[in-house]
Design an enzyme around this catalytic site. Sequence first.
Site, PDB file in Angstrom:
ATOM      1  N   ARG A   1      40.247  37.617  46.721  1.00 43.81           N
ATOM      2  CA  ARG A   1      41.090  38.682  46.168  1.00 43.81           C
ATOM      3  C   ARG A   1      41.979  39.232  47.262  1.00 43.81           C
ATOM      4  O   ARG A   1      41.507  39.580  48.337  1.00 43.81           O
ATOM      5  CB  ARG A   1      40.209  39.783  45.588  1.00 43.81           C
ATOM      6  CG  ARG A   1      40.971  40.923  44.934  1.00 43.81           C
ATOM      7  CD  ARG A   1      40.009  41.950  44.367  1.00 43.81           C
ATOM      8  NE  ARG A   1      39.248  42.622  45.419  1.00 43.81           N
ATOM      9  CZ  ARG A   1      38.266  43.476  45.189  1.00 43.81           C
ATOM     10  NH1 ARG A   1      37.904  43.722  43.958  1.00 43.81           N
ATOM     11  NH2 ARG A   1      37.636  44.060  46.182  1.00 43.81           N
TER      12      ARG A   1
ATOM     13  N   THR B   1      47.166  43.574  46.631  1.00 45.62           N
ATOM     14  CA  THR B   1      47.670  43.423  45.261  1.00 45.62           C
ATOM     15  C   THR B   1      46.556  43.214  44.236  1.00 45.62           C
ATOM     16  O   THR B   1      46.790  43.351  43.039  1.00 45.62           O
ATOM     17  CB  THR B   1      48.618  42.209  45.180  1.00 45.62           C
ATOM     18  OG1 THR B   1      47.863  41.009  45.436  1.00 45.62           O
ATOM     19  CG2 THR B   1      49.726  42.324  46.230  1.00 45.62           C
TER      20      THR B   1
ATOM     21  N   ASP C   1      30.362  45.066  50.876  1.00 44.32           N
ATOM     22  CA  ASP C   1      30.957  43.741  50.795  1.00 44.32           C
ATOM     23  C   ASP C   1      29.848  42.704  50.958  1.00 44.32           C
ATOM     24  O   ASP C   1      29.262  42.559  52.035  1.00 44.32           O
ATOM     25  CB  ASP C   1      32.014  43.562  51.889  1.00 44.32           C
ATOM     26  CG  ASP C   1      32.774  42.246  51.743  1.00 44.32           C
ATOM     27  OD1 ASP C   1      32.143  41.183  51.853  1.00 44.32           O
ATOM     28  OD2 ASP C   1      34.004  42.290  51.536  1.00 44.32           O
TER      29      ASP C   1
ATOM     30  N   ASP D   1      30.349  40.035  53.779  1.00 50.78           N
ATOM     31  CA  ASP D   1      30.157  40.576  55.127  1.00 50.78           C
ATOM     32  C   ASP D   1      28.681  40.826  55.417  1.00 50.78           C
ATOM     33  O   ASP D   1      28.197  40.594  56.529  1.00 50.78           O
ATOM     34  CB  ASP D   1      30.939  41.865  55.301  1.00 50.78           C
ATOM     35  CG  ASP D   1      32.443  41.641  55.389  1.00 50.78           C
ATOM     36  OD1 ASP D   1      32.848  40.468  55.527  1.00 50.78           O
ATOM     37  OD2 ASP D   1      33.197  42.616  55.327  1.00 50.78           O
TER      38      ASP D   1
END
Length: 212
Positions: free
Chosen positions: A103, A107, A202, A205
């Site tokens: 992603r 945007t 995340d 991560d």
Amino acid sequence: MELHVVSHPLVDHKLTVLRDKNTPSSTFRELVSEIVMLEAYEATRDLLLEDKPIETPVAPMVGKRIAPPRPMIVPILRAGLGMLDGMMKLLPTAEVGFLGMKRDEQTLDIITYANRLPDDLTGRHVFLVDPMLATGGTLVAAIHYLAERGAREITCIDILAAPEGLKRLEQDINPDINVRVVVAAVDDHLNEKAYIVPGLGDAGDRLYGVVD
């Protein structure tokens, strides 16, 4: 689209440890694998079976085995890789494909940067795995990508989902595609950065470390 939230004391316990920001990556990876195995148990209930004649040490009998064609597991890179081990432990006869999608954080558009999939998925039950169903954009794009290759039975296995993402799937998925979503929990909402709240941060991560 069918939604199934896995309700089990072990899932709740492991998910709480998984969410904790102080849980180290090594433990996080182990928990992801364990949770996925519990989810996969529910997600594979609809696999088609065929008769298999065998002989036990006592007598002949007709048992069951997974019918061909072999199921396919497709992790969405990179976070989906953390779910692959748990899936393969429960479904070792499956084939594995890979789909690289990310992603754009500005945007929120979905970018496809890699794939390793058969050209024809007709008749295959595809298990699409990705830890987080947030906006739903990645999952919708992945489902369409698989459907273009003939897949019509797609089970999405996610650890967490946001209501916004589930709503988008309901709106954007072709009703001719049989899509089932299996999650460990549906969280409250997305924040302004499109992160699931309360979520777990995340997933990529936390599985593999921060990559600049």
